[in-house]
Design an enzyme around this catalytic site. Structure first.
Site, PDB file in Angstrom:
ATOM      1  N   ASN A  11       0.911  -1.159   0.000  1.00 37.26           N
ATOM      2  CA  ASN A  11       0.000   0.000   0.000  1.00 37.26           C
ATOM      3  C   ASN A  11       0.944   1.201   0.000  1.00 37.26           C
ATOM      4  O   ASN A  11       1.633   1.447   0.982  1.00 37.26           O
ATOM      5  CB  ASN A  11      -0.848  -0.060   1.267  1.00 37.26           C
ATOM      6  N   CYS A  73      -5.394   6.462   8.111  1.00 34.09           N
ATOM      7  CA  CYS A  73      -4.728   5.602   7.163  1.00 34.09           C
ATOM      8  C   CYS A  73      -3.755   4.733   7.960  1.00 34.09           C
ATOM      9  O   CYS A  73      -2.759   5.243   8.488  1.00 34.09           O
ATOM     10  CB  CYS A  73      -3.997   6.531   6.202  1.00 34.09           C
ATOM     11  N   GLY A  74      -4.082   3.455   8.097  1.00 32.41           N
ATOM     12  CA  GLY A  74      -3.301   2.581   8.979  1.00 32.41           C
ATOM     13  C   GLY A  74      -1.915   2.254   8.448  1.00 32.41           C
ATOM     14  O   GLY A  74      -0.915   2.405   9.151  1.00 32.41           O
ATOM     15  N   ASN A  75      -1.841   1.805   7.189  1.00 32.67           N
ATOM     16  CA  ASN A  75      -0.519   1.561   6.612  1.00 32.67           C
ATOM     17  C   ASN A  75       0.229   2.879   6.486  1.00 32.67           C
ATOM     18  O   ASN A  75       1.448   2.934   6.645  1.00 32.67           O
ATOM     19  CB  ASN A  75      -0.631   0.924   5.225  1.00 32.67           C
ATOM     20  N   HIS A 164     -15.712   1.141   7.359  1.00 35.37           N
ATOM     21  CA  HIS A 164     -15.415  -0.164   6.766  1.00 35.37           C
ATOM     22  C   HIS A 164     -16.649  -1.041   6.769  1.00 35.37           C
ATOM     23  O   HIS A 164     -17.367  -1.114   7.765  1.00 35.37           O
ATOM     24  CB  HIS A 164     -14.290  -0.870   7.535  1.00 35.37           C
ATOM     25  N   ASN A 195     -15.004   1.817   2.665  1.00 34.12           N
ATOM     26  CA  ASN A 195     -14.007   0.813   2.308  1.00 34.12           C
ATOM     27  C   ASN A 195     -14.691  -0.541   2.487  1.00 34.12           C
ATOM     28  O   ASN A 195     -15.515  -0.706   3.393  1.00 34.12           O
ATOM     29  CB  ASN A 195     -12.812   0.901   3.259  1.00 34.12           C
ATOM     30  N   GLU A 213     -10.689  -0.141  -1.530  1.00 29.75           N
ATOM     31  CA  GLU A 213     -10.617   1.073  -0.716  1.00 29.75           C
ATOM     32  C   GLU A 213     -11.421   2.213  -1.300  1.00 29.75           C
ATOM     33  O   GLU A 213     -11.359   2.481  -2.501  1.00 29.75           O
ATOM     34  CB  GLU A 213      -9.163   1.541  -0.591  1.00 29.75           C
ATOM     35  N   ARG A 214     -12.120   2.880  -0.408  1.00 30.40           N
ATOM     36  CA  ARG A 214     -12.789   4.132  -0.754  1.00 30.40           C
ATOM     37  C   ARG A 214     -11.761   5.112  -1.337  1.00 30.40           C
ATOM     38  O   ARG A 214     -10.696   5.306  -0.751  1.00 30.40           O
ATOM     39  CB  ARG A 214     -13.400   4.711   0.526  1.00 30.40           C
ATOM     40  N   CYS A 222      -4.620  -2.723   3.535  1.00 30.24           N
ATOM     41  CA  CYS A 222      -5.301  -1.612   4.196  1.00 30.24           C
ATOM     42  C   CYS A 222      -5.201  -1.842   5.694  1.00 30.24           C
ATOM     43  O   CYS A 222      -5.739  -2.830   6.216  1.00 30.24           O
ATOM     44  CB  CYS A 222      -6.760  -1.565   3.744  1.00 30.24           C
ATOM     45  N   GLY A 223      -4.480  -0.961   6.369  1.00 31.01           N
ATOM     46  CA  GLY A 223      -4.238  -1.133   7.807  1.00 31.01           C
ATOM     47  C   GLY A 223      -5.491  -0.939   8.636  1.00 31.01           C
ATOM     48  O   GLY A 223      -5.815  -1.769   9.496  1.00 31.01           O
ATOM     49  N   THR A 224      -6.218   0.159   8.363  1.00 32.85           N
ATOM     50  CA  THR A 224      -7.467   0.358   9.107  1.00 32.85           C
ATOM     51  C   THR A 224      -8.416  -0.799   8.796  1.00 32.85           C
ATOM     52  O   THR A 224      -9.147  -1.261   9.669  1.00 32.85           O
ATOM     53  CB  THR A 224      -8.129   1.707   8.745  1.00 32.85           C
ATOM     54  N   GLY A 225      -8.379  -1.298   7.546  1.00 31.45           N
ATOM     55  CA  GLY A 225      -9.242  -2.412   7.154  1.00 31.45           C
ATOM     56  C   GLY A 225      -8.893  -3.701   7.879  1.00 31.45           C
ATOM     57  O   GLY A 225      -9.782  -4.476   8.244  1.00 31.45           O
TER      58      GLY A 225
HETATM   59  O1  ZDP Z   1     -10.866   5.561   4.158  1.00 32.66           O
HETATM   60  C1  ZDP Z   1     -10.329   5.727   3.061  1.00 32.66           C
HETATM   61  O2  ZDP Z   1     -10.776   6.555   2.230  1.00 32.66           O
HETATM   62  C2  ZDP Z   1      -9.081   4.915   2.736  1.00 32.66           C
HETATM   63  N1  ZDP Z   1      -8.865   4.845   1.317  1.00 32.66           N
HETATM   64  C3  ZDP Z   1      -7.946   5.594   3.440  1.00 32.66           C
HETATM   65  C4  ZDP Z   1      -6.654   4.859   3.325  1.00 32.66           C
HETATM   66  C5  ZDP Z   1      -6.636   3.637   4.235  1.00 32.66           C
HETATM   67  C6  ZDP Z   1      -5.340   2.876   4.163  1.00 32.66           C
HETATM   68  N2  ZDP Z   1      -5.272   1.966   3.073  1.00 32.66           N
HETATM   69  C7  ZDP Z   1      -5.080   2.125   5.441  1.00 32.66           C
HETATM   70  O3  ZDP Z   1      -4.090   1.380   5.435  1.00 32.66           O
HETATM   71  O4  ZDP Z   1      -5.748   2.301   6.441  1.00 32.66           O
HETATM   72  C8  ZDP Z   1      -4.193   3.782   3.972  1.00 32.66           C
END
Ligand code: ZDP
Length: 279
Positions: A11, A73-75, A164, A195, A213-214, A222-225
């Protein structure tokens, strides 16, 4: 303008040293152009390292590759933490930074060897917090029916600051992300878009996930994912609180801690190259 390219499990982000100004040095339109993989540098997003306007260490802002601005953005924040050690000129193993984001204060800790552990804070579970209209405002969204493109899906929703939609399926290889991803993203039940993660349970400590991803489409991680995946897994009795999530770009270790209700994410952040670009 000077930039540094980083990735977290594929990412990938353009990191900008923005410490000289409280406002991003680039516009969302610039970000769209720089993220283009044919006409620009190529990235899933642009991340700005900004000065803090309060007692915390720094502020982070992000533009997705479509120019929209996510809360978190987690990553990206793992890359941000490694980038900061570079700007400071010293890697302090064990150092925890407090970073202002649009999703509140997030705290990454430098682990050494390019690994960063992040206190991602508490997940938000109520429908109005996601936000989604899939349940009553103050209800959790766990295993609810959602029809997309005449197909029935059972989905759960978690906000890690950003929205998410988590879908457990028997086999993620059977999911054609490129055809259905944007139908979830723009579905009318997600007023801030969403997302979307498709998840296969390998065992209660190991999940396999792929993501749309959104604002960015298909990404390698996706880290938050991954954090939202484990929260949804626990709520659906599908995994333990401490679980490895395998993404197309590699693995993240996630723990939803029972004591403080925070989600902790550990994974790599890798510098790729530095460059200079005309804006
Ligand atoms: O929420 C959004 O619009 C995501 N595209 C933001 C980015 C999330 C990401 N991929 C993560 O790792 O959390 C950077």
């Amino acid at each position: 303008m000077k930039f540094t390219k980083y990735h977290g499990l594929g990412n990938d982000f353009i990191l900008i040293d923005n410490l000289s100004s409280p406002q991003p040095l680039l516009s969302p339109d610039d970000a769209v152009k720089l993220c283009d993989r044919h006409f620009g540098i190529g990235a899933d997003g642009v991340i700005f390292a900004l000065p803090s306007d309060n007692s915390n260490d720094y502020s982070m802002r992000i533009f997705n590759s479509d120019g929209s601005e996510p809360e978190m953005c987690g990553n990206g924040i793992r890359c941000f933490a490694q980038f900061i050690t570079e700007l400071e000129g010293i890697e302090r193993v064990g150092k925890t930074y407090s970073i202002n984001t649009l999703a509140g204060v997030i705290s990454p800790t430098i682990q050494g060897h390019g690994q960063v552990k992040v206190d991602m804070g508490e997940p938000q579970l109520l429908a109005q917090q996601i936000p989604t209209t899939l349940a009553e405002k103050d209800e959790k969204v766990i295993n609810k029916l959602l029809v997309v493109n005449n197909q029935e899906y059972f989905v759960s929703c978690v906000s890690m600051g950003n929205p998410h939609c988590l879908v457990f399926v028997d086999n993620i290889d059977s999911i054609d992300l490129s055809s259905i991803g944007s139908l979830f993203e723009y579905h009318s039940c997600f007023p801030q878009k969403t997302n979307t993660e498709f998840i296969q349970v390998i065992n209660p400590h190991y999940l396999k996930m792929k993501v749309w991803e959104r604002g960015a489409g298909i990404t390698l991680a996706c880290g938050t994912g991954a954090c939202a995946t484990v929260v949804a897994g626990v709520l659906n009795n599908k995994c333990e609180r401490k679980t490895t999530v395998e993404l197309p770009g590699g693995c993240l270790d996630i723990e939803w801690c029972e004591q403080d209700n925070h989600v902790y994410m550990t994974g790599p952040a890798t510098k790729v190259f530095v460059g200079e670009v005309d804006i």
